[in-house]
Design an enzyme around this catalytic site. Structure first.
Site, PDB file in Angstrom:
ATOM      1  N   TRP A 246       0.536  -1.076   0.083  1.00 44.85           N
ATOM      2  CA  TRP A 246      -0.443  -0.077  -0.076  1.00 44.85           C
ATOM      3  C   TRP A 246       1.179   1.129   0.041  1.00 44.85           C
ATOM      4  O   TRP A 246       0.434   2.516  -0.252  1.00 44.85           O
ATOM      5  CB  TRP A 246      -0.566  -0.019   1.370  1.00 44.85           C
ATOM      6  N   HIS A 247       1.931   1.043   0.747  1.00 50.07           N
ATOM      7  CA  HIS A 247       2.875   2.468   0.896  1.00 50.07           C
ATOM      8  C   HIS A 247       3.671   2.784  -0.892  1.00 50.07           C
ATOM      9  O   HIS A 247       3.861   3.783  -0.500  1.00 50.07           O
ATOM     10  CB  HIS A 247       3.528   1.936   1.833  1.00 50.07           C
ATOM     11  N   GLY A 248       3.563   1.917  -1.727  1.00 50.73           N
ATOM     12  CA  GLY A 248       4.519   2.057  -2.821  1.00 50.73           C
ATOM     13  C   GLY A 248       4.343   1.201  -3.815  1.00 50.73           C
ATOM     14  O   GLY A 248       4.353  -0.436  -2.980  1.00 50.73           O
TER      15      GLY A 248
END
Length: 407
Positions: free
Chosen positions: A343-345
């Site tokens: 989700w963060h990247g």
């Protein structure tokens, strides 16, 4: 537009606040519309092309929510409507955030040889996508308290949370926009909000930003720096990461409070955590709560029901067996935490980050199941647990910041 930019601090914010409370004297709906307009200006400041995508996302999800309402008496159709809505949101997120990375993986493996046009990642797409998926699930479960389109649009676009969170729940926010007290100026809320905002701004500008330059230099060429410098940069980044996320969360909470809206707490001194389980209950709390509610809990319930249907035990004794622990505890943890990582990247480093923390949590759960008494003195025991937890988090942060797994 960033919260710490001059145009935000000395132009956008004063105009947005003044206009909001002035228009609220004429009518609450008009003030809500003003807030929606201000949020769209805020979002489109860096790239106006992002605004149509955001509006299409809002219109599409609201339309799906209306379909979920209309098919209330036809549960099979309703389930397919929900599946379509969640899938459409995830496909949009995958296209903008992960498509180029996935194609590059396929290309490096020799599966595809195509040129992908540059795709500009819309700011905050993860936040407004997850927010709206949660809303659709809540509509399906009949737990939403407000179905008004204008309030829904403001709930999604409200600028304090739009680009960096926290991830909001409609039951916490939408009723506030329907309450008359939200539109009455409150000196107390203004002062409290301004104080929280300034604390977050100082975290960002005095600690996080000055630290970032030296960290970026080391991480851009890690093989060329000596051991002590590398350790110093990694430790500095763990502080930069905390104060950057924490600072933005504080600023978001403070800004919302100025508009008489209360946001949930997003950070609770995570570096004081005495276990990795405790850490994830303190770090990015809105994301942890979101994925626990919409991924971990449903997945665990599904696994438990399957075991019950097959007449397999689900008690703690069963959880202590290899098969029971793997299916009932380790599997849901790995799915949820790897999702947090990606989700963060996009990039293998985020997958590794998620796998690493999933492994930490699994070991932590094993420790709790087969608990060994702590024979250390209380103060020393706390210090040891905090230090061990921080070192685990510190190693994960290195992968989180690395430009790639190889780098």
């Amino acid at each position: 537009m960033l919260f710490n930019s001059f145009v935000f601090l000395f132009a956008f914010l004063p105009i947005a606040l003044t206009g909001y409370f002035a228009i609220a004297r004429i009518g609450h709906r008009k003030a809500t519309a003003w807030l929606l307009l201000a949020s769209l200006v805020f979002y489109g400041w860096l790239n106006p092309a992002w605004v149509p995508l955001l509006l299409v996302s809002i219109a599409g999800n609201y339309g799906i929510a209306c379909l979920l309402d209309a098919t209330r008496q036809r549960q099979t159709v309703r389930r397919w409507v929900l599946r379509f809505g969640v899938t459409a949101n995830l496909l949009a997120l995958i296209y903008y955030k992960y498509f180029v990375w996935l194609i590059s993986l396929a290309d490096s493996a020799g599966l595809l040889q195509i040129t992908v046009p540059g795709i500009v990642l819309p700011l905050g797409i993860s936040f407004f996508t997850f927010t709206q998926i949660g809303y659709l699930i809540d509509v399906y479960n009949d737990v939403t308290e407000d179905r008004d389109l204008l309030n829904y649009a403001v709930f999604v676009t409200f600028f304090p949370h739009l680009i960096a969170g926290p991830i909001l729940h409609n039951r916490d926010i939408m009723p506030q926009f329907a309450a008359p007290r939200t539109y009455r100026y409150s000196a107390r809320n203004m002062n409290v909000g301004l104080s929280i905002f300034i604390i977050g701004l100082l975290k960002k500008t005095l600690i996080a930003d000055p630290t970032s330059a030296g960290v970026a230099e080391v991480f851009s060429n890690p093989s060329a720096v000596p051991l002590f410098t590398a350790w110093h940069a990694a430790l500095s980044y763990s502080l930069q990461l905390y104060f950057d996320f924490s600072g933005y969360s504080d600023m978001a909470i403070g800004l919302a409070r100025m508009f008489n809206v209360r946001f949930p707490l997003n950070f609770n001194s995570p570096y004081k955590a005495q276990s990795v389980i405790d850490y994830w209950q303190r770090w990015h709390m809105s994301l942890t709560h979101y994925l626990t509610q919409y991924v971990y809990n449903p997945l665990t319930v599904w696994i438990m029901r399957r075991r019950v249907a097959r007449r397999l035990p689900i008690n703690q004794v069963a959880q202590r067996t290899l098969r029971g622990f793997t299916t009932m505890i380790a599997f849901p943890v790995f799915v949820t935490i790897v999702l947090i990582g990606v989700w963060h990247g996009s990039g293998a480093q985020f997958v590794v980050f998620g796998l690493l923390h999933a492994a930490y949590l699994t070991v932590n759960r094993i420790w709790r199941l087969f608990y060994a008494p702590n024979e250390l003195p209380r103060g020393l025991g706390i210090l040891w647990r905090v230090a061990l937890t921080y070192m685990c988090v510190f190693v994960g942060a290195v992968f989180f910041r690395a430009p790639s797994v190889a780098g």
